[in-house]
Scaffold this active site. Structure first.
Site, short mmCIF file in Angstrom:
data_model
loop_
_atom_site.label_atom_id
_atom_site.label_comp_id
_atom_site.label_asym_id
_atom_site.label_seq_id
_atom_site.Cartn_x
_atom_site.Cartn_y
_atom_site.Cartn_z
N ILE A 169 -50.50 9.95 -44.51
CA ILE A 169 -49.85 10.65 -43.39
C ILE A 169 -48.37 10.92 -43.67
CG2 ILE A 169 -49.13 8.63 -42.01
CD1 ILE A 169 -50.40 10.11 -39.55
N ASN B 268 -45.80 -2.14 -34.09
CA ASN B 268 -45.97 -3.38 -33.31
C ASN B 268 -44.95 -3.36 -32.17
OD1 ASN B 268 -43.45 -4.55 -34.48
ND2 ASN B 268 -44.70 -4.55 -36.34
N GLY C 94 -49.44 -1.69 -43.89
CA GLY C 94 -50.28 -0.55 -43.53
C GLY C 94 -49.49 0.74 -43.39
N ASP D 165 -47.51 1.64 -41.01
CA ASP D 165 -46.15 1.34 -40.54
C ASP D 165 -45.21 1.16 -41.75
OD1 ASP D 165 -44.06 0.68 -38.87
OD2 ASP D 165 -44.94 -1.19 -38.12
N SER E 285 -54.91 0.97 -34.76
CA SER E 285 -55.54 -0.34 -34.50
C SER E 285 -56.71 -0.70 -35.42
CB SER E 285 -56.04 -0.46 -33.05
OG SER E 285 -54.98 -0.70 -32.15
N THR E 286 -57.11 0.19 -36.31
CA THR E 286 -58.34 -0.10 -37.09
C THR E 286 -58.06 -0.76 -38.43
OG1 THR E 286 -58.48 2.08 -38.14
CG2 THR E 286 -59.55 1.82 -35.99
N VAL F 20 -54.99 -3.71 -39.72
CA VAL F 20 -54.63 -5.11 -39.44
C VAL F 20 -55.14 -5.55 -38.06
CG1 VAL F 20 -52.65 -6.65 -39.03
CG2 VAL F 20 -52.59 -5.02 -40.90
N TYR F 21 -55.11 -4.68 -37.08
CA TYR F 21 -55.49 -5.05 -35.71
C TYR F 21 -57.00 -5.10 -35.47
CZ TYR F 21 -50.66 -5.08 -33.91
OH TYR F 21 -49.35 -5.38 -33.65
#
Ligand code: APR
Length: 174
Positions: A14, A27, A35, A37, A118-119, A121-122
């Protein structure tokens, strides 16, 4: 122009997109991370962290906007997805998409790209998450002209296929 004409699906990084805004899976502290971020902060440069510190934080489900600094993307919309705990997180994931889309609309941003919030680490299951993502985008398109187009930017072929399947379930064959 139908909703299908306004949706793009790409498999890639991205941070390389030349677009009005990319969305970051951040976060609540806006403190950076791994990731997507980590990738966004690395590409944007240290000024992005300064801008995040000035904002101070973002509750789960909400979204805030900064400039894109060294990214090709002009802006970054930071949203905070819910960590998966077993099934009660759908609404807050939908909030992430809806609030990010509303920020893009408010600031008149024509082109926007989402990672799969969210898919990573979360731990949110991808199939469930991408159905939520797609429904929120289609719902927004039915009410608003801006953003003009939304790109789902998947990281790797397996995630891209999950999105392709979920889009087909909604009648969009990309
Ligand atoms: N481009 C697009 N997608 C990417 C990229 C990239 N460069 N890098 C990773 N991804 C994908 C992952 O493969 C995953 O599908 O982004 C998706 C979201 O994964 P995470 O980045 O782990 O985000 P999330 O699950 O929402 O967890 C957020 O992780 O990095 C920390 O600070 C962040 O604490 C927050 C948490």
């Amino acid at each position: 122009m139908t909703a299908g004409d306004r949706i793009r699906l790409v498999d890639g990084d991205i941070t390389t997109l030349d677009i009005d805004a990319i969305v970051n899976a951040a976060n609540e502290a806006l403190a950076g991370g791994g990731g997507v971020d980590g990738a966004i902060h690395r590409s944007a440069g240290p000024e992005l962290m300064v801008a995040c510190r000035e904002i101070g934080g973002c509750p789960t489900g909400q979204a805030v906007i900064t400039r894109g600094f060294n990214l090709k993307a002009r802006h970054v919309i930071h949203t905070v997805g819910p960590a998966w705990r077993g099934g009660d997180e759908d609404r807050r994931l939908a909030d992430c998409y809806r609030n990010s889309l509303m920020l893009a609309q408010r600031d008149d941003l024509a082109t926007l790209a989402f990672p799969s919030i969210s898919t990573g680490v979360y731990g949110f299951p991808i199939k469930r998450a991408c159905r939520i993502a797609i429904r929120e985008v289609i719902g927004h398109f039915s009410r608003h002209d801006t953003p003009h187009s939304v790109t789902f930017c998947c990281f790797g072929a397996p995630d891209t296929e999950r999105y392709r399947e979920a889009l087909a379930e909604e009648g969009f064959f990309l």
